[in-house]
Design an enzyme around this catalytic site. Structure first.
Site, mmCIF file in Angstrom:
data_model
loop_
_atom_site.group_PDB
_atom_site.id
_atom_site.type_symbol
_atom_site.label_atom_id
_atom_site.label_comp_id
_atom_site.label_asym_id
_atom_site.label_seq_id
_atom_site.Cartn_x
_atom_site.Cartn_y
_atom_site.Cartn_z
ATOM 1 N N ARG A 79 0.866 -1.289 0.029
ATOM 2 C CA ARG A 79 0.087 -0.072 -0.029
ATOM 3 C C ARG A 79 0.878 1.188 -0.061
ATOM 4 N NH1 ARG A 79 -4.982 0.142 4.226
ATOM 5 N NH2 ARG A 79 -2.966 0.019 5.560
ATOM 6 N N TYR A 118 -11.792 5.681 -5.354
ATOM 7 C CA TYR A 118 -12.057 6.426 -4.164
ATOM 8 C C TYR A 118 -11.040 7.437 -4.002
ATOM 9 C CZ TYR A 118 -7.759 2.918 -3.575
ATOM 10 O OH TYR A 118 -6.556 2.157 -3.894
ATOM 11 N N HIS A 205 -15.609 1.262 0.693
ATOM 12 C CA HIS A 205 -14.245 0.653 0.333
ATOM 13 C C HIS A 205 -14.045 -0.748 0.960
ATOM 14 C CE1 HIS A 205 -9.901 -0.424 0.805
ATOM 15 N NE2 HIS A 205 -9.592 0.167 -0.444
ATOM 16 N N HIS A 232 -14.922 -4.374 -0.914
ATOM 17 C CA HIS A 232 -13.914 -5.369 -0.732
ATOM 18 C C HIS A 232 -14.162 -6.250 0.568
ATOM 19 C CE1 HIS A 232 -11.092 -2.065 -2.596
ATOM 20 N NE2 HIS A 232 -11.054 -3.144 -3.569
ATOM 21 N N GLU A 235 -10.187 -9.643 1.899
ATOM 22 C CA GLU A 235 -9.075 -10.018 1.217
ATOM 23 C C GLU A 235 -8.020 -10.570 1.956
ATOM 24 O OE1 GLU A 235 -8.017 -6.576 -0.877
ATOM 25 O OE2 GLU A 235 -6.429 -7.519 -2.197
ATOM 26 N N HIS A 269 -13.134 -9.984 -3.668
ATOM 27 C CA HIS A 269 -12.286 -11.006 -3.354
ATOM 28 C C HIS A 269 -12.997 -12.372 -2.476
ATOM 29 C CE1 HIS A 269 -9.374 -8.113 -4.605
ATOM 30 N NE2 HIS A 269 -9.535 -7.305 -3.617
ATOM 31 N N ASP A 320 -8.723 -5.764 -11.294
ATOM 32 C CA ASP A 320 -8.456 -5.210 -9.881
ATOM 33 C C ASP A 320 -7.094 -4.248 -10.248
ATOM 34 O OD1 ASP A 320 -8.187 -4.558 -7.518
ATOM 35 O OD2 ASP A 320 -7.806 -6.326 -6.617
#
Ligand code: ZN
Length: 455
Positions: A79, A118, A205, A232, A235, A269, A320
């Site tokens: 991330r 987002y 999100h 999501h 995941e 996911h 994705d």
């Protein structure tokens, strides 16, 4: 009116149909019949399939491709460069990058994309003067390229399941409050309303990024706007653990309790689920989207495709992070990963895997009834060439060759809403290869130079 002929077409069964003529009026299929090429306006050389759907995409992640693999780490450390990139993007960059990605999708036979969006505010978290300037940059890119788009506007308001404020690097994802997010999304809905081939979706999100109390508000807005509702889900095991610690239940159960599950809901996911979670999802009528190449790239784990499908849960696929852009590869990996996981072959029928890549995908992003070569469906179809190196000599008639061997390189022609947008591998409108390369390099370069204090 235009008539298209293909020597072979897949109309949804376990085998191909020969000599198919598809009649298109005003962007929709008005007739599907049997006939010789001479009766058509255009002959397509190869196998006609419905257009492919990428149900879950973050176009901007494409700039991370091949850039994050030298160090060890996991989803959470990945991330960091993703945040640096997200914070460095201007609306102009966002549009230019999406134009690159959408044009790469189109040449891969992806005719409809669910773009999970987002990045809403400016780098310091303040809203733009036009509050949807970033989302509309995606819509403009899709229009430029000629791909069908569901712009899925995701609420991202907190940084963990305890409801802590966004981290500095997440500031531009947040509208500050669920009320501000709702206002902005209502505005976006009316702006998108008259646009051809573009519609709105809404999302939370994840249960990490939206407080439990706000989940019902998002579900309610989806209902009111008649929009698909995405999130999501599970995941990572760490998300399940944090949710359990905070709420005493799994993310799936939290969604069920919040009125977030139902036929319009797409769970992206769904990698780490208990049997009880799967039963809950099946009972609710929600669908699931797997993103196998990204899940492999990020080390997420292998989701329970066979179990979900056995419960009657519709499955679709998405590109994705766009580490790869190939829906034929994504749908094949659903089968491959189940083979690896279960030690068996032939787990999903080829027609079922193609359905995941086409009509189930269209349904999941709100183009219900699309992704089919059928009367009333939008005229979105593609052609794959069975003579390419990948497919030569395969059993095409029983779909084995298409599902187990075709790749994006097999796609020659793409038609969206009756428009012939890729002809013999060449997109009608797309940035040149050199332009695409320079966009990708420039955007990445900006991300690496983006001052840490601003992120
Ligand atoms: Zn995602």
């Amino acid at each position: 009116m235009q008539r298209w002929h293909a020597k072979y077409a897949w109309l949804g069964g376990s085998e191909l149909t020969t000599d198919v003529i598809v009649t298109v009026v005003d962007g929709s299929i008005s007739d599907v019949s049997n006939g010789e090429a001479g009766l058509a306006d255009t002959t397509l050389d190869g196998i006609m399939l419905p257009g492919l759907a990428s149900v879950h995409s973050h176009a901007f992640h494409r700039a991370l491709r091949g850039r994050t693999n030298t160090a060890s780490g996991d989803f959470w450390s990945w991330r960091e460069p993703m945040y640096a990139l997200a914070n460095s993007l201007t609306p102009e960059d966002y549009r230019e990058l999406a134009t690159v990605v959408f044009s790469e999708m189109l040449t891969a036979g992806i005719t409809a994309v669910g773009e999970f969006h987002y990045i809403h505010g400016q780098q310091d978290g303040q809203p733009y003067g036009g509050p949807n300037v970033m989302g509309l940059a995606l819509a403009a890119a899709a229009s430029d390229v000629g791909i069908r788009l569901t712009l899925i506007d995701a609420a991202y308001l907190v940084s963990d399941t305890a409801g802590s404020p966004p981290l500095p690097e997440q500031r531009r994802f947040s509208d500050g409050s669920i009320a501000a997010w709702s206002d902005r999304v209502r505005q976006l809905a009316s702006t998108l309303e008259p646009m051809d081939n573009i519609r709105l979706g809404v999302a939370a999100h994840s249960v990490r990024a939206v407080a439990a109390d706000d989940l019902p508000v998002i579900a309610e807005i989806a209902e009111r706007l008649d929009a698909p509702l995405h999130i999501h889900l599970s995941e990572q095991v760490a998300e399940n653990d944090a949710c359990l610690e905070q709420h005493g239940i799994s993310p799936t159960q939290l969604l069920a309790r919040s009125g977030f599950l139902g036929p319009r809901t797409c769970l992206v996911h769904a990698t780490h689920l208990s049997d009880n979670d799967m039963d809950t999802i099946a009972f609710s009528g929600s669908n699931v989207c797997f993103c196998p190449t990204t899940e492999a790239d990020l080390g997420d784990g292998i989701g329970p495709a066979k179990e979900l499908v056995s419960l009657g849960i519709p499955l679709s696929v998405g590109t994705d992070s766009n580490a790869f852009i190939d829906i034929l590869e994504e749908t094949r990996r659903v089968e491959h990963y189940d083979r690896l996981r279960l030690g068996k072959r032939g787990i999903h029928a080829p027609a079922d895997l193609l359905t995941n890549a086409t009509s189930r995908g269209y349904d999941a992003i709100g183009w219900t009834g699309g992704g089919r070569i059928a009367v009333g469906a939008p005229a979105d179809f593609i052609v794959v060439d069975p003579t390419t190196d990948e497919m030569a000599g395969t059993d095409v008639a029983h779909l084995d060759g298409i599902v187990m061997a075709a790749t994006r390189a097999s796609v020659t022609d793409v038609i969206v809403g009756g428009e012939h947008v890729v002809v013999s591998g060449e997109p009608a409108t797309a940035p040149s290869r050199q332009q695409r390369l320079s966009t990708l390099e420039r955007v990445w370069d900006n991300a690496t130079r983006f001052p840490k204090s601003h992120s």
